[in-house]
Scaffold this active site. Structure first.
Site, PDB file in Angstrom:
ATOM      1  N   LYS A  79     -17.838   4.177  -8.991  1.00  0.00           N
ATOM      2  CA  LYS A  79     -16.957   4.449 -10.131  1.00  0.00           C
ATOM      3  C   LYS A  79     -17.645   3.892 -11.371  1.00  0.00           C
ATOM      4  CE  LYS A  79     -12.160   3.737 -11.693  1.00  0.00           C
ATOM      5  NZ  LYS A  79     -10.820   3.229 -11.324  1.00  0.00           N
ATOM      6  N   SER A 154      -6.772   6.349 -11.437  1.00  0.00           N
ATOM      7  CA  SER A 154      -7.842   6.584 -12.360  1.00  0.00           C
ATOM      8  C   SER A 154      -9.186   6.870 -11.684  1.00  0.00           C
ATOM      9  CB  SER A 154      -8.013   5.360 -13.258  1.00  0.00           C
ATOM     10  OG  SER A 154      -8.391   4.237 -12.490  1.00  0.00           O
ATOM     11  N   SER A 178      -4.824   3.104  -8.379  1.00  0.00           N
ATOM     12  CA  SER A 178      -5.935   4.017  -8.687  1.00  0.00           C
ATOM     13  C   SER A 178      -6.925   4.282  -7.564  1.00  0.00           C
ATOM     14  CB  SER A 178      -6.697   3.520  -9.897  1.00  0.00           C
ATOM     15  OG  SER A 178      -5.982   3.835 -11.056  1.00  0.00           O
TER      16      SER A 178
HETATM   17  N1  GLN Z   1      -1.864   4.675 -13.066  1.00  0.00           N
HETATM   18  C1  GLN Z   1      -1.776   3.262 -13.329  1.00  0.00           C
HETATM   19  C2  GLN Z   1      -2.049   2.994 -14.786  1.00  0.00           C
HETATM   20  O1  GLN Z   1      -2.348   3.916 -15.498  1.00  0.00           O
HETATM   21  C3  GLN Z   1      -2.726   2.523 -12.435  1.00  0.00           C
HETATM   22  C4  GLN Z   1      -4.124   2.573 -12.891  1.00  0.00           C
HETATM   23  C5  GLN Z   1      -5.054   1.808 -12.023  1.00  0.00           C
HETATM   24  O2  GLN Z   1      -4.732   1.444 -10.896  1.00  0.00           O
HETATM   25  N2  GLN Z   1      -6.226   1.541 -12.556  1.00  0.00           N
HETATM   26  O3  GLN Z   1      -1.978   1.878 -15.213  1.00  0.00           O
END
Ligand code: GLN
Length: 485
Positions: A79, A154, A178
């Protein structure tokens, strides 16, 4: 030779060992596939073509000398939140769109030492904020099961790359879901380990008390191979846990007879779409056949999880992202008039809308007069959620729920309503608040889109998660499916 991507990590290692194919052939087959398929998927921000082939040659030499490493020759992706020395590390943002990291994250170093080959850096929501991979500066990632749909976020690029056979497995991060949510939406197995199990050194910070690195893979067995190389104590991360890392690959073989699985009444009193309900019911039958016991449990403060998260995560992000000021590194506006202008225009130009929204909310929640009312209150409530889990783990080993409310959704359909987007993480966020490990595994499909189920275990019990997921996968076929190209 053309279908090498379909082999599991274990099968690839056997193939390399027996010289059925070489590290270079395996790497080249992935690079060719990326070239052919990724323009449609957009899962990579950077493909490290040359470096991958150099690493592959080195791997070949180790095979010739019988000096192989645990993941020798396995092509993976990182990532783009993990710093990699000499390679572009963007975090999906314009702010870092030209940032070449001067050092490597511990995770990247560990994978290098394990002999794996890095194919490139994967697309992601900007600074890991999002559930659909639509906030990336580098454009949305497509779900390989249906290119009109999102891959989740994400870590959408990591998920889409693995699901498309463009990497054997990929690293990812999970602050509120995410890893698990994109795993569910792309038909993968994704594990978020215990907070502190995987080093955060060199992993670009979003919300430091919640962020945790982990893995997206085709199966629990592949995830076990990956986590074994990734986890472990790191003195460079003050929240790293100084505990032994089990041999996950060996651990997953143990039976799951007698394992107690809890169903939280607070989740199961909601009404699920019929196909979600059916997939969960059928999965519970599989676990019961394997000798697990299903029990009802209570997590009374669960409904607080989402509001708590959306105070704490923005608060921590507003502090972490204050470092992007145009002075030290990253984007810098042209011809600033003075220091204020430099700060303001750099941040105005460098950050996207969702990141700005979070910084505004977070700065507000941390400001004098509101700190006690919002941030401190959220931290206290967070403890209540954590206490609920501890109580529940006195009577069960695992907690089961859907991973996401439904299958993937069409690109563009939730972007105008942030709350609707935030609700994607309703089942995943509680584990982050409590620092607990969680896994998502494929458990069905609806309209040819994957569905995922989540298991959460007690602190440092990743082995149980992987073991339960592995035995489920020995008795189901969902994880074996590939999207059609
Ligand atoms: N969707 C959640 C957010 O936007 C989690 C994101 C994540 O786990 N990095 O904060």
């Amino acid at each position: 030779m053309s279908e090498l991507y379909k082999l599991s990590i274990k099968e690839k290692l056997l193939g390399l060992e027996s010289s059925s194919f070489s590290s270079t052939e395996l790497t080249q087959s992935y690079l060719d596939r990326i070239k052919k398929i990724d323009p449609e998927i957009n899962s990579y921000i950077t493909v490290t073509h040359e470096k991958a082939l150099i690493q592959a040659k080195q791997s070949e030499k180790r095979y010739q000398k019988n000096l192989t490493l645990p993941l020798d020759g396995i092509p993976i992706a990182h990532k783009d939140i993990f710093c990699t020395e000499g390679i572009l590390t963007t975090c999906g943002s314009k702010m870092l769109s030209e940032f070449v990291s001067p050092y490597s994250s511990t995770v990247a170093v560990k994978f290098e030492k394990s002999g794996s080959i890095v194919l490139g850096k994967t697309n992601m929501d900007e600074f890991a904020m999002g559930s659909s991979n639509e906030t990336s500066f580098f454009g949305p990632v497509k779900n390989p099961w249906n290119k009109k749909f999102v891959p989740g976020g994400s870590s959408g690029g990591s998920a889409a790359s693995v699901a498309s056979g463009l990497a054997s497995a990929a690293t990812a991060t999970d602050t509120g879901g995410s890893i698990r949510q994109p795993a569910a939406l792309c038909g993968l197995t994704g594990i978020k380990p215990t907070y502190g199990r995987v080093s955060r050194y060199g992993m670009i910070a979003f919300a430091s008390s919640l962020d945790q690195g982990g893995v997206l893979a085709k199966s629990a067995e592949d995830a076990a191979y990956m986590l074994k190389s990734m986890a472990g104590y790191d003195p460079q991360d003050s929240t790293s846990l100084n505990v032994e890392v089990p041999d996950y690959v060996a651990e997953i073989q143990k039976k799951i007879q007698g394992l107690r699985i809890g169903l939280p009444k607070e989740f199961f009193s909601r009404s699920f779409p019929k196909h979600v309900e059916n997939s969960i019911k059928e999965s519970l039958e599989v676990f019961e056949k394997l000798g697990a016991k299903i029990l009802d449990i209570e997590l009374p403060h669960l409904e607080l999880a989402l509001p708590i998260y959306y105070v704490i995560a923005p608060a921590e992000c507003s502090a972490n992202l204050s470092r992007y000021d145009g002075v030290k590194y990253g984007h810098r506006c042209e011809n600033p008039k003075d220091l204020d202008d430099l700060y303001m225009r750099t941040r105005e130009e460098g950050f996207g809308a969702e990141v700005k929204r979070r910084i505004l909310i977070g700065t507000y929640a941390l400001s004098a007069g509101y700190y006690d009312a919002y941030y401190l209150k959220a931290q206290k409530c967070r403890q209540l959620v954590a206490n609920d889990f501890q109580k529940a783990f006195k009577s069960v080993d695992l907690i089961l729920s859907p991973t996401a409310p439904d299958t993937s959704f069409e690109i563009g359909t939730k972007t105008s309503d942030p709350v609707e987007m935030y609700l994607q993480d309703i089942f995943t966020i509680p584990a982050n608040l409590a620092g607990l490990p969680g896994i998502s595994l494929p458990c069905g499909t609806h309209n040819n889109l994957p569905l995922g189920l989540q298991l959460v275990s007690n602190t440092l019990e990743e082995s149980i998660l992987l073991r339960a997921a592995h035995h489920f996968q020995l008795n189901t076929e969902w994880h074996k499916a590939w999207p059609f190209f």
